[in-house]
Design an enzyme around this catalytic site. Structure first.
Site: not given
Length: 299
Positions: A46-47
């Protein structure tokens, strides 16, 4: 223009363990497609992109992307972003504060504690109570997708089911850590059996670490995640399964879920449940996060 970012290992106090997260501190002006492209560039599970909040009383708006798609809510970006923003705003000093983040699922209240020389700690209230979703699950097809036998599935009265606290997960209990460790996930068989948007959260009782209440693994081919070292959103969903199958007594229950062991990135996710009359009055998820890198995106 340069956009500063940092990478944190989340749900751990140790660098190169836990779940790595990219935090882009200035996401303002980036289109959805640009954010998705940046998430693919980082290629982490995830970002998170920080943008100004719509409500000025809140701390920030968070947009969360996997390499495959945007999520309405996720645990390790919430914990990681909370610690990252607190450290940025307090210049590495000690702090004890509460923030409210706007995520697509709604406002998420998060408490942060920073202590000198230690990994930051954050915990958040679940923005949505976990609920069971209707589903038809074929045990043989699930076992085939995990390369297990049907006899490996389930323990005590725990059976495969689907739960969501913002993001749905197929909860797959297995008999023990040995069964969990022997999984060889077949994404094609899993998708054929349960649909392309289904993520698998496989769990059993106990853990390698004596503190662990449960041991877990997560596979999400639709999100572009072969396996995830720590999944707070899945633990949020799992809270409903734990209440349902374990029939928790009234009172406070403090649980630790370990994940990422098989990947060499052990993670520890704290889950606190307040139960009354077989209902969750309050649930929160927490963990530590440690900074491992920083830099700028030239976009």
């Amino acid at each position: 223009m340069p956009r500063p970012y940092a990478i944190y290992d989340v749900f751990t106090s140790d660098r190169l363990a836990g779940n790595p997260l990219a935090v882009v501190f200035d996401g303002q002006g980036l289109s959805d497609s640009r954010m998705q492209a940046i998430a693919r560039e980082f290629n982490l599970s995830e970002t998170v992109f920080v943008t100004p909040p719509e409500n000025p009383a809140h701390s920030a708006r968070l947009r969360i992307f996997t390499p495959g798609r945007e999520l309405p809510f996720a645990g390790h970006p919430t914990v990681g972003a909370a610690v990252a923003l607190a450290e940025l705003n307090h210049n590495g000093g000690e702090a004890d504060l509460v923030s409210v983040f706007e995520e697509n699922v709604g406002p998420v209240r998060c408490a942060v504690k920073l202590l000198s020389g230690q990994a930051g700690f954050a915990e958040f209230d679940l923005p949505k109570r976990s609920e069971q979703l209707s589903s038809t699950i074929d045990p043989q097809k699930v076992a085939d997708a995990l390369c297990l036998s049907v006899s490996d599935l389930g323990f005590e009265n725990h059976r495969s089911s689907v739960w969501s606290a913002g993001v749905p997960f197929v909860m797959v209990p297995v008999r023990d850590i040995a069964a969990a460790g022997s999984i060889a996930f077949d994404a094609g068989r899993w998708t054929a059996a349960l649909g392309k948007t289904s993520a698998a959260y496989v769990y059993c009782r106990g853990g390698v670490d004596h503190r662990a209440s449960f041991h877990a693994r997560m596979f999400a081919p639709d999100m572009g995640i072969a396996e995830d070292p720590a999944t707070g959103g899945a633990v949020a969903a799992m809270s409903g399964a734990i209440l349902h199958f374990d029939a928790l007594a009234d009172g406070h229950h403090a649980l630790v879920i370990e994940q990422g062991v098989e990947m060499g990135r052990p993670s520890h996710i704290d889950l606190h449940l307040e139960i009354k009359n077989q209902q969750v009055l309050r649930a929160r998820i927490g963990g530590r996060a440690v900074k491992i890198a920083s830099g700028n995106l030239f976009l």
